[in-house]
Design a protein around this motif. Structure first.
Motif, mmCIF file in Angstrom:
data_model
loop_
_atom_site.group_PDB
_atom_site.id
_atom_site.type_symbol
_atom_site.label_atom_id
_atom_site.label_comp_id
_atom_site.label_asym_id
_atom_site.label_seq_id
_atom_site.Cartn_x
_atom_site.Cartn_y
_atom_site.Cartn_z
ATOM 1 N N GLU A 57 0.826 -1.202 0.000
ATOM 2 C CA GLU A 57 0.000 0.000 0.000
ATOM 3 C C GLU A 57 0.867 1.261 0.000
ATOM 4 N N TYR A 58 1.941 1.234 0.781
ATOM 5 C CA TYR A 58 2.840 2.384 0.863
ATOM 6 C C TYR A 58 3.460 2.691 -0.491
ATOM 7 N N LEU A 95 1.103 4.155 -3.090
ATOM 8 C CA LEU A 95 0.893 5.597 -2.905
ATOM 9 C C LEU A 95 2.082 6.397 -3.413
ATOM 10 N N ILE A 96 3.300 5.917 -3.122
ATOM 11 C CA ILE A 96 4.500 6.620 -3.592
ATOM 12 C C ILE A 96 4.527 6.674 -5.117
ATOM 13 N N VAL A 108 2.139 10.431 -4.183
ATOM 14 C CA VAL A 108 1.876 10.901 -2.824
ATOM 15 C C VAL A 108 3.208 11.042 -2.091
ATOM 16 N N THR A 115 6.011 11.073 1.012
ATOM 17 C CA THR A 115 6.312 10.034 1.996
ATOM 18 C C THR A 115 5.524 10.235 3.285
ATOM 19 N N ALA A 153 1.897 9.407 2.700
ATOM 20 C CA ALA A 153 1.730 7.972 2.484
ATOM 21 C C ALA A 153 1.789 7.212 3.806
ATOM 22 N N CYS A 154 2.707 7.607 4.678
ATOM 23 C CA CYS A 154 2.810 6.958 5.991
ATOM 24 C C CYS A 154 1.540 7.160 6.799
#
Length: 392
Positions: free
Chosen positions: A17-18, A21-22, A26, A28, A31-32
């Motif tokens: 998922e992270y 997003l990157i 998106v 960092t 995204a976190c």
């Protein structure tokens, strides 16, 4: 996320998922927050891979070659219903061998004979992310050649093309420029040390995802000839002597270096400005440089509307067809010069004092750039093209 997913499976899903997003652009921190992990974790995941998304994960998002989690869940349901592997493959639109391998790999004795689609997907993601040695890691000779040219400030794309041209009989050396970037930013695991990233034009230790355009605002409107009055032949880039010029400015605008780029050959000359970059200082320095250019190489000069060119009337006398100015806030009208200024920032970084560089330093940088192959010149060097055109 399903509450039943824990441990390694949960971490892999979070990473997926992270990185999704990157890859979507998106930041960092955001995204976190969206995924629900700490900032340190997100930054660590990025730093471990040099700012790059895992290659196989990015590939899986774009290709239907790999089984998705949904397909694995369908396999589990259809298997429990008693369908054969061939029947399941028909339902999924996959080859029977694909379903057979999937079930064989993930229904071992330690799984109690059951097929768990979530666990199978986690295993597949782990296998896809395992570290594989790159070509530069196991071919020492190729490693030395690539490293040597990186140390000469060549870009990965220039190196990749040079390998094909110089070694046509060695197809195993015909790596693409992305392979070299991967080897750099993944460090010694792919064959090159990450310290070599300082030899790249950007000098970034981690690969950036976006670049901001230069929004420099002009400070002076010169009462001179505008670019639309320039001879039409200049646009065709068929002759030597049509130059584009500008300044690259140092910290707090207190120092500068003048840049001249020939539109046809991309040959660059740098103007040493030890006494500042006011109009008279630039005019004097330009006169010293231009008088050493052959007369056929002095046709036109195109500059932006900066106050440093207030004495353009004097400068125009040194160019047989005059000096011209781009429209305000239109750096694209001097595209060759803007591109060169970007290349020069590798040697003269923004926010630094440019007055510390001697005339000898500028000559050395000129030589490096003029003897470097350029894609726009079909991989010839600016010095070669300039000399060839002058001899015509």
């Amino acid at each position: 996320m399903e509450m039943g997913i824990r441990g390694r499976k949960r971490r892999l899903v979070l990473e997926d998922e992270y990185w999704a997003l990157i890859l979507a652009g998106v930041g960092t921190v955001d995204a976190c927050r969206i995924v629900g992990i700490g900032r340190k974790t997100g930054y660590r995941w990025r730093a471990e891979l040099g700012g790059l998304a895992p290659a196989r994960r990015a590939e899986a998002q774009q290709s239907e070659r790999y089984l998705s989690l949904l397909e694995r869940e369908r396999i589990a349901v259809l298997r429990r219903q008693g369908l054969s592997m061939r029947a399941i493959a028909t339902r999924l639109g996959r080859a029977p061998s694909t379903v057979s391998r999937e079930l064989r790999r993930n229904t071992a004795e330690h799984d109690r004979g059951a097929y768990d689609p979530v666990l199978a997907h986690a295993r597949a993601r782990t296998a896809a992310r395992r570290q594989r040695p790159g070509v530069l890691a196991h071919d020492e000779e190729l490693h030395r050649m690539v490293q040597g040219r990186l140390e000469l400030d060549w870009s990965p794309q220039q190196i990749a093309v040079w390998l094909r041209m110089e070694h046509p009989q060695r197809p195993e050396w015909h790596v693409c420029h992305e392979t070299i970037y991967q080897a750099l930013y993944h460090g010694t695991r792919r064959g090159l040390h990450r310290r070599l990233t300082t030899q790249l034009r950007t000098g970034r230790s981690m690969r950036g995802r976006r670049r901001r355009s230069d929004q420099r605002v002009p400070r002076f409107v010169a009462p001179g000839l505008l670019i639309d009055q320039r001879p039409a032949v200049v646009e065709d880039r068929v002759r030597i002597g049509d130059w584009e010029g500008d300044l690259i400015v140092g910290a707090k605008g207190r120092s500068a270096i003048g840049t001249l780029v020939d539109r046809t050959s991309r040959y660059v000359r740098l103007v040493h400005l030890p006494h500042g970059h006011a109009a008279q200082a630039l005019t004097d320095a330009l006169e010293s440089l231009v008088e050493h250019l052959p007369q056929p190489a002095r046709r036109t000069l195109t500059w932006d509307q900066g106050s440093e060119m207030a004495r353009h009337d004097l400068v125009a006398a040194w160019f047989s067809e005059g000096v011209y100015f781009a429209a305000p806030a239109s750096p694209w009208m001097r595209g060759s010069n803007e591109n060169m200024n970007g290349l020069l920032r590798q040697y003269f970084p923004k926010g630094t004092d440019l007055s510390i560089h001697t005339a000898g330093d500028l000559t050395r940088v000129e030589h490096l750039l003029n003897t470097r192959p350029r894609k726009v010149l079909q991989w010839a060097t600016p010095a070669t093209v300039f000399a060839a055109k002058m001899s015509c």
